[in-house]
Design an enzyme around this catalytic site. Structure first.
Site, PDB file in Angstrom:
ATOM      1  N   ASP A  31      -0.705  29.840  29.446  1.00 52.78           N
ATOM      2  CA  ASP A  31      -0.102  31.176  29.479  1.00 52.78           C
ATOM      3  C   ASP A  31      -1.214  32.177  29.782  1.00 52.78           C
ATOM      4  O   ASP A  31      -2.397  31.836  29.660  1.00 52.78           O
ATOM      5  CB  ASP A  31       0.547  31.518  28.118  1.00 52.78           C
ATOM      6  CG  ASP A  31       1.724  32.473  28.288  1.00 52.78           C
ATOM      7  OD1 ASP A  31       1.521  33.550  28.878  1.00 52.78           O
ATOM      8  OD2 ASP A  31       2.843  32.135  27.871  1.00 52.78           O
ATOM      9  N   TYR A 133      15.811  39.200  38.892  1.00 48.51           N
ATOM     10  CA  TYR A 133      15.417  38.026  38.110  1.00 48.51           C
ATOM     11  C   TYR A 133      16.228  36.790  38.544  1.00 48.51           C
ATOM     12  O   TYR A 133      15.663  35.712  38.791  1.00 48.51           O
ATOM     13  CB  TYR A 133      15.637  38.335  36.621  1.00 48.51           C
ATOM     14  CG  TYR A 133      15.570  37.142  35.707  1.00 48.51           C
ATOM     15  CD1 TYR A 133      14.389  36.440  35.534  1.00 48.51           C
ATOM     16  CD2 TYR A 133      16.708  36.721  35.006  1.00 48.51           C
ATOM     17  CE1 TYR A 133      14.345  35.337  34.688  1.00 48.51           C
ATOM     18  CE2 TYR A 133      16.658  35.632  34.163  1.00 48.51           C
ATOM     19  CZ  TYR A 133      15.481  34.939  34.012  1.00 48.51           C
ATOM     20  OH  TYR A 133      15.432  33.858  33.180  1.00 48.51           O
TER      21      TYR A 133
HETATM   22  C1  15L Z   1      17.961  34.290  30.590  1.00 47.07           C
HETATM   23  O1  15L Z   1      17.820  33.723  31.660  1.00 47.07           O
HETATM   24  C2  15L Z   1      16.808  34.872  29.892  1.00 47.07           C
HETATM   25  O2  15L Z   1      15.620  34.155  30.076  1.00 47.07           O
HETATM   26  C3  15L Z   1      17.054  35.096  28.419  1.00 47.07           C
HETATM   27  O3  15L Z   1      16.080  35.983  27.959  1.00 47.07           O
HETATM   28  C4  15L Z   1      18.453  35.630  28.157  1.00 47.07           C
HETATM   29  O4  15L Z   1      18.585  36.914  28.719  1.00 47.07           O
HETATM   30  C5  15L Z   1      19.464  34.698  28.755  1.00 47.07           C
HETATM   31  O5  15L Z   1      19.224  34.504  30.133  1.00 47.07           O
HETATM   32  C6  15L Z   1      20.902  35.186  28.566  1.00 47.07           C
HETATM   33  O6  15L Z   1      21.609  35.397  29.560  1.00 47.07           O
HETATM   34  O7  15L Z   1      21.287  35.325  27.413  1.00 47.07           O
END
Ligand code: 15L
Length: 275
Positions: A31, A133
């Site tokens: 990390d 994202y």
């Molecule tokens: C995800 O992909 C995220 O990494 C996580 O932090 C949450 O936001 C999750 O989705 C979700 O949709 O609950």
């Protein structure tokens, strides 16, 4: 015992996997941030995966990679670009150069977040990302597909719902995955022979699932948990949400405001022009 690299190991999912997988594999954890504590079977290597030299260093000599590193929620484009696009490219390309064949890529429900909740989708649907994202996760899936077909590398793409000890709201009753169930899926991704390129959903055996997870079951996944056990208490404390967000599987990501890009030049104020 296989040596497995986990990138982004200090994050939430990384911390669950670190605990769940500690007795099965030698873990090389990496990390940008420092890691707290040190388990018996693990070493920590500080690395910034947006730099190819770091990606080459951490991927050398491992049997498999679980690539968690990067932004895990919606964020500004510059951050997503560095961590999730460039970082993902560097890790997959470094793995190829170092002869590491097997990668488990935790992609996300947000790669398909614009499918509606009244639909059941499986691993064959075309992506419908619900933000930058989500797009970055689709990029990782596409890059894995290329590296599988072109270079014979092996990928398990796990479209994760929400990893948590308990489901936290109504949406998560459909997409929740317990730490032990996600660890089981990741182990399948590391150990199952003959995987070329597969997409599965990282959810427990939830009664309210929006996903047909038969591809995971075909690979031997036997989830032990079901969010339904917690449904009554979750629904009792649920507050009314955004009605548009509630149409879509991705939830609030689908209606999220644009995140300002801190690197963008500031607009000049028009106030001075006013008389
Ligand atoms: C995800 O992909 C995220 O990494 C996580 O932090 C949450 O936001 C999750 O989705 C979700 O949709 O609950």
């Amino acid at each position: 015992m296989k040596t497995v690299l986990i990138t982004g190991a200090t994050g939430d999912v990384g911390s669950h996997l670190r605990r769940e997988l500690a007795s099965k594999y030698k873990l090389r954890l990496s990390d940008r941030r420092p890691l707290e504590g040190k388990g018996k079977n693990e070493i920590f290597v500080k690395a910034d995966i947006s730099k190819m030299a770091d990606a080459l260093k951490i991927t050398k000599g491992v049997d498999a990679i679980v690539h968690l590193g990067g932004y895990s929620v919606e964020g500004p484009w510059q951050g997503i670009l560095q961590a999730n696009i460039i970082g993902c490219y560097n890790v997959f390309e470094a793995a190829r150069r170092n002869g590491v064949k097997r990668i488990v890529f935790p992609t996300s429900n947000h790669a398909v977040g614009f499918y509606r909740r009244d639909q059941t989708i499986d691993h064959r649907v075309y992506p419908r990302p619900d933000g930058r994202y989500g797009v970055s996760k689709v990029f990782g899936e596409a890059l894995g597909s290329l590296y599988a077909d072109k270079y014979g590398m092996e990928f398990l793409m796990v479209r994760i719902g929400n990893v948590n000890p308990l489901p936290i709201d109504k949406r998560r009753l459909s997409i929740w995955v317990s730490p032990r169930d996600i660890a089981q899926l990741v182990s399948i991704g590391i150990d199952h022979p003959g995987i070329k390129f597969e997409i599965v959903f990282g959810i427990s055996r939830n009664k309210r699932a929006w996903y047909d997870n038969s591809n995971a079951y075909r690979l031997g996944y036997k989830p032990q948990d079901d969010a339904e056990s917690y449904a009554a208490e979750v629904l009792a404390r649920e507050k009314p949400g955004d009605p548009v967000a509630e149409l879509y599987q991705g939830g609030i990501f689908t209606v999220a405001e644009e995140v300002p890009n801190p690197a963008a030049p500031r607009k000049k104020s028009s106030a001075r022009k006013k008389k």
